[in-house]
Design a protein around this motif. Structure first.
Motif, short mmCIF file in Angstrom:
data_model
loop_
_atom_site.label_atom_id
_atom_site.label_comp_id
_atom_site.label_asym_id
_atom_site.label_seq_id
_atom_site.Cartn_x
_atom_site.Cartn_y
_atom_site.Cartn_z
N UNK A 133 1.02 -1.16 -5.07
CA UNK A 133 2.03 -1.17 -6.14
C UNK A 133 2.24 -2.58 -6.68
N UNK A 134 2.55 -3.53 -5.81
CA UNK A 134 2.84 -4.89 -6.27
C UNK A 134 1.58 -5.66 -6.61
N UNK A 177 0.83 -1.20 0.00
CA UNK A 177 0.00 0.00 0.00
C UNK A 177 0.86 1.25 0.00
N UNK A 178 0.45 2.23 -0.80
CA UNK A 178 1.23 3.48 -0.94
C UNK A 178 0.33 4.59 -1.46
N UNK A 179 0.89 5.80 -1.52
CA UNK A 179 0.29 6.94 -2.21
C UNK A 179 -1.11 7.32 -1.81
N UNK A 235 1.82 4.92 -13.48
CA UNK A 235 1.98 3.49 -13.66
C UNK A 235 3.47 3.15 -13.70
N UNK A 236 3.86 2.06 -14.33
CA UNK A 236 5.25 1.61 -14.20
C UNK A 236 6.25 2.67 -14.67
N UNK A 237 6.02 3.20 -15.87
CA UNK A 237 6.94 4.23 -16.37
C UNK A 237 6.21 5.31 -17.16
N UNK A 267 1.31 0.32 -10.21
CA UNK A 267 0.78 1.67 -10.07
C UNK A 267 1.34 2.23 -8.78
N UNK A 268 1.86 3.47 -8.83
CA UNK A 268 2.58 3.99 -7.66
C UNK A 268 2.01 5.27 -7.09
#
Length: 292
Positions: free
Chosen positions: A31-32, A14-16, A70-72, A55-56
């Motif tokens: 994210x993962x 969990x993040x952001x 997302x990833x990049x 997704x970050x």
């Protein structure tokens, strides 16, 4: 102070966390788990929106859409329809992913990176204008993480986690250029690693300490610890203020990469936690200032 877990909010990483003022829900990312999630405190309901890749970060974009890292790449996403539209590619290295991201007072989206193998010096911090121009702002980082701005937007606070330091930069608000780096807080070696960060209405910084089971409030003028929130999860990742009065601190955590013994000791790991710390936060910044 001690935070309590919210039911049915568990993520792998969990993040952001981001409080959406129009929808009155908390968004955060796994994210993962490659998913966007939200929680409505009025109903107690949660929702999950699967993504095609990691997704970050998430930020408000328009009346019916969100900005996602997302990833990049960054994308516009409509939760009601599931439509995902790429807006900009930040970089082209699949071994590096985007990490923490937030909008500043001018509606620019700042987002950092980290290498999947956490190589030192491989990360950077980028700034994406509302016109979708991508600029690399800092380089030679390792884990680009927490971001926060002073109330007038003239100071940026930033964390490159392994440095254990919160830096401040002067900001040229019109252009977004940052200058005059200085350390304002140094986190001791035995106190966890600084991760995500939020700023309250009084200008103090609330910092998630990864590995220490805590969120700590620091005065950036003195570097001193003011408050500490104990979290019954070892790896605390980020925090934000939310609720109708912006007086609830929501805290994200991770369970990814914990051993069976650690999970037995901290079974709530990966949950979103909440606490009322007695202060209020500030309203979130929208991409492009569409709702400012």
């Amino acid at each position: 102070m001690k935070a309590t877990a919210i039911d049915a909010t568990q993520s792998r990483l969990g993040e952001g966390p981001c409080w959406h003022p129009k929808e009155q829900v908390l968004y955060w990312v796994d994210i993962e788990g490659c998913a966007l999630q939200n929680y409505n405190p009025a109903t107690g309901k949660t929702e999950e929106f699967p993504m095609p890749e990691r997704i970050s970060a998430v930020a408000p974009f328009s009346a019916d859409s969100l900005l996602l890292a997302l990833h990049k790449r960054i994308c516009q996403y409509n939760p009601a329809t599931g439509k995902l539209q790429q807006l900009a590619e930040i970089h082209d290295d699949p071994a590096i992913r985007l990490n923490e991201g937030k909008c500043d007072l001018s509606g620019r989206f700042w987002v950092g990176t980290m290498a999947l193998d956490v190589r030192p010096g491989a990360a950077a911090l980028y700034c994406v204008s509302p016109e979708l121009q991508v600029q690399k702002v800092l380089q030679n980082l390792t884990i680009s993480n927490g971001l926060a701005w002073s109330e007038d937007g003239h100071t940026l606070y930033f964390i490159d986690s392994p440095t254990r330091t919160i830096q401040a930069f002067d900001v040229e608000v019109t252009s977004g250029e940052i200058l005059n780096s200085r350390a304002v807080v140094r986190v001791p070696e035995n106190s966890g690693m600084p991760d995500g960060m939020e700023i309250d209405a009084q200008g103090n910084l609330w910092v998630a300490l990864h590995g220490a089971g805590a969120v700590v409030c620091y005065n950036p003028e003195t570097g001193k610890e003011l408050h500490r929130v104990q979290v019954p999860a070892q790896n605390v990742t980020s925090c934000t203020f939310g609720g109708p009065n912006l007086d609830t601190l929501y805290i994200t955590t991770a369970r990814e990469w914990l051993s069976d013994e650690q999970l037995a000791q901290y079974p709530l790991s990966g949950s979103v936690f909440e606490v009322k710390p007695g202060v209020r936060g500030r309203k979130v910044n929208w991409f492009g200032n569409s709702q400012s």
